[in-house]
Motif scaffolding. Structure first.
Motif, PDB file in Angstrom:
ATOM      1  N   SER A 170       0.833  -1.188   0.174  1.00 57.83           N
ATOM      2  CA  SER A 170       0.037  -0.024  -0.111  1.00 57.83           C
ATOM      3  C   SER A 170       0.892   1.283  -0.012  1.00 57.83           C
ATOM      4  O   SER A 170       0.549   2.377  -0.539  1.00 57.83           O
ATOM      5  N   ARG A 177       1.018   6.643  -6.644  1.00 54.90           N
ATOM      6  CA  ARG A 177       0.051   7.533  -6.933  1.00 54.90           C
ATOM      7  C   ARG A 177       0.434   8.981  -6.884  1.00 54.90           C
ATOM      8  O   ARG A 177      -0.004   9.750  -7.681  1.00 54.90           O
ATOM      9  N   GLU A 243      -7.958  -6.056  -1.123  1.00 51.14           N
ATOM     10  CA  GLU A 243      -8.315  -4.792  -1.496  1.00 51.14           C
ATOM     11  C   GLU A 243      -7.107  -4.010  -2.096  1.00 51.14           C
ATOM     12  O   GLU A 243      -7.381  -2.984  -3.097  1.00 51.14           O
ATOM     13  N   HIS A 246      -6.704  -4.961  -5.768  1.00 54.34           N
ATOM     14  CA  HIS A 246      -7.511  -4.466  -6.607  1.00 54.34           C
ATOM     15  C   HIS A 246      -7.038  -3.138  -7.294  1.00 54.34           C
ATOM     16  O   HIS A 246      -7.093  -2.758  -8.585  1.00 54.34           O
ATOM     17  N   ARG A 247      -6.784  -2.402  -6.248  1.00 53.78           N
ATOM     18  CA  ARG A 247      -6.134  -1.083  -6.712  1.00 53.78           C
ATOM     19  C   ARG A 247      -4.762  -1.410  -7.650  1.00 53.78           C
ATOM     20  O   ARG A 247      -4.658  -0.336  -8.502  1.00 53.78           O
ATOM     21  N   LEU A 250      -5.716  -1.988 -11.029  1.00 55.57           N
ATOM     22  CA  LEU A 250      -6.264  -0.880 -11.826  1.00 55.57           C
ATOM     23  C   LEU A 250      -4.959  -0.057 -12.135  1.00 55.57           C
ATOM     24  O   LEU A 250      -4.963   0.301 -13.428  1.00 55.57           O
ATOM     25  N   ALA A 299      -9.463   6.916  -6.980  1.00 58.51           N
ATOM     26  CA  ALA A 299      -9.655   5.186  -7.018  1.00 58.51           C
ATOM     27  C   ALA A 299      -8.243   4.585  -6.674  1.00 58.51           C
ATOM     28  O   ALA A 299      -8.524   3.614  -5.901  1.00 58.51           O
ATOM     29  N   LEU A 300      -7.185   4.988  -7.086  1.00 57.19           N
ATOM     30  CA  LEU A 300      -5.971   4.364  -6.469  1.00 57.19           C
ATOM     31  C   LEU A 300      -5.839   4.381  -4.842  1.00 57.19           C
ATOM     32  O   LEU A 300      -5.077   3.953  -4.418  1.00 57.19           O
ATOM     33  N   GLY A 302      -8.211   4.279  -2.911  1.00 58.81           N
ATOM     34  CA  GLY A 302      -9.122   3.211  -2.456  1.00 58.81           C
ATOM     35  C   GLY A 302     -10.499   4.020  -2.132  1.00 58.81           C
ATOM     36  O   GLY A 302     -11.564   3.244  -1.531  1.00 58.81           O
ATOM     37  N   TYR A 345     -13.309  -0.811 -13.058  1.00 59.80           N
ATOM     38  CA  TYR A 345     -13.038  -1.016 -11.467  1.00 59.80           C
ATOM     39  C   TYR A 345     -14.254  -0.445 -10.626  1.00 59.80           C
ATOM     40  O   TYR A 345     -14.540  -1.457  -9.521  1.00 59.80           O
ATOM     41  N   ARG A 346     -14.574   0.605 -10.651  1.00 61.79           N
ATOM     42  CA  ARG A 346     -15.748   0.825  -9.846  1.00 61.79           C
ATOM     43  C   ARG A 346     -16.878  -0.089  -9.905  1.00 61.79           C
ATOM     44  O   ARG A 346     -17.672  -0.350  -8.728  1.00 61.79           O
ATOM     45  N   HIS A 349     -16.194  -3.112  -7.817  1.00 62.88           N
ATOM     46  CA  HIS A 349     -15.477  -3.140  -6.433  1.00 62.88           C
ATOM     47  C   HIS A 349     -16.274  -1.925  -5.511  1.00 62.88           C
ATOM     48  O   HIS A 349     -16.458  -1.992  -4.319  1.00 62.88           O
TER      49      HIS A 349
END
Length: 353
Positions: A170, A177, A243, A246-247, A250, A299-300, A302, A345-346, A349
């Motif tokens: 993360s 990001r 979780e 998923h990012r 993306l 989104a990146l 979370g 993505y949205r 999730h």
């Protein structure tokens, strides 16, 4: 310039403060290596059990949660290499030709025993070392030393200050990001400004490294998921890791179009790059870029990107200026592709929460 002259020059950024993870990693390696040596001596295997220390040195150089898997892989490599050398010593005389046979067999065996697609060099190293020391009992001694070292690494290594793979990944994703956000803001304000001067090569290298980061994160995500199967302390981190995963996915899916987008924004909007009908190419995608950037960064991080996605869709439906040409149409097309992947993505999730 001489080699000594190059070696004597200070390396920029070479001296820095050690991180907590680096200090813990060094302490973990020292403790496991020392304990492996002590146990091998106490068990009477050898008075100088170098091979018992090596698993801690090589296996714990990465994330310690990988230690059990890497340790078993190393044990298999050692057994295979020692077996090749033992057979060669039994059936062949010690000679240059016999060494070539051992190296060839060890190399082929290393291709068969792979981890993460990389051939095992430990097979070849063990085979050559055992063949080069044709002393009775040495093959068994080397296997026993490795058994002790690998047992210590597997049992103790993951328990000593184990880092949380979810937090590590993360943090790296957050760093990606932030760099991406700064880059898109800068290029949105000054499109067509190519890097000039002495730092141009360094800036280009940093940009290339930026687009490699999502791929590296995806690779390490797969490794972390496999490592959690062996972890007792972080087994509950699997849900949080999904979780973050998923990012990361993306970031991987948007890296290629964003790379293309930034390359187009960096390109100078001169006569060679812009046609006569591209009068607005130097203006850049403007509001659409800003809206897509907000959605992607959100989104990146979370968070649900629904609001910036809706705003970007509204801007995208309005179309470009009447005189916009091929260059700006290309930029808009890339941004809409990124927006489509954000929508996917949205929907996967956040819909139904």
């Amino acid at each position: 310039m001489s080699v000594l002259g190059r070696l004597g020059r200070p390396v920029p950024g070479g001296l820095r403060r050690l991180s907590v993870q680096e200090v813990r990693g060094g302490a973990r390696m020292v403790l496991c290596a020392t304990l492996s040596w002590y146990l091998s001596v106490e068990l009477g295997i050898n008075s100088a059990p170098i091979a018992a220390v090596l698993p801690a040195v090589f296996t714990l150089s990465g994330i310690p949660l990988w230690a059990p898997r890497l340790g078993l892989y190393r044990l298999g490599s050692v057994l295979l290499g020692v077996g090749i050398a033992a057979l060669a010593l039994r059936w062949l005389p010690v000679s240059t030709l016999s060494l070539a046979v051992v190296v060839s067999a060890g190399y082929l065996a290393s291709l068969l025993l792979r981890i993460d697609g990389v051939p095992s060099q430990q097979v070849l190293v063990s085979a050559v070392l055992v063949f080069g020391v044709p002393v009775s009992g040495y093959p068994e001694q080397r296997v026993l030393e490795n058994l002790v070292g690998i047992a210590v690494v597997i049992l103790l290594g993951p328990l000593l200050w184990p880092p949380d793979p979810c937090r590590l990944l993360s943090g790296r994703l957050d760093a990606y990001r932030d760099r991406l956000d700064r880059l898109l803001v800068e290029l949105g304000r000054h499109p067509g400004r190519a890097p000039l001067g002495q730092g141009a090569g360094q800036e280009a290298g940093q940009a290339g490294d930026l687009w490699q980061q999502p791929h590296d994160l995806g690779r390490d995500l797969d490794r972390a998921r496999r490592a959690l199967r062996w972890s007792v302390t972080h087994r509950r981190s699997a849900a949080a890791l999904d979780e973050v995963g998923h990012r990361i996915q993306l970031a991987e899916r948007t890296a290629a179009p964003l790379h293309c987008l930034t390359a187009q924004l960096r390109a100078p909007a001169g006569p060679a790059a812009v046609g006569r009908g591209d009068a607005h190419a130097c203006e850049g995608p403007g509001p659409l870029l800003d809206a897509v950037r907000h959605a992607l960064i959100r989104a990146l991080a979370g968070a649900d990107p629904a609001e910036p996605i809706a705003r970007a869709r509204m801007i995208g439906e309005q179309g470009g200026p009447a005189g916009s040409g091929r260059h700006e149409s290309l930029l808009r097309g890339i941004l809409l592709l990124v927006l489509d992947r954000l929508d996917d993505y949205r929907e996967a999730h956040f819909t139904g929460r």
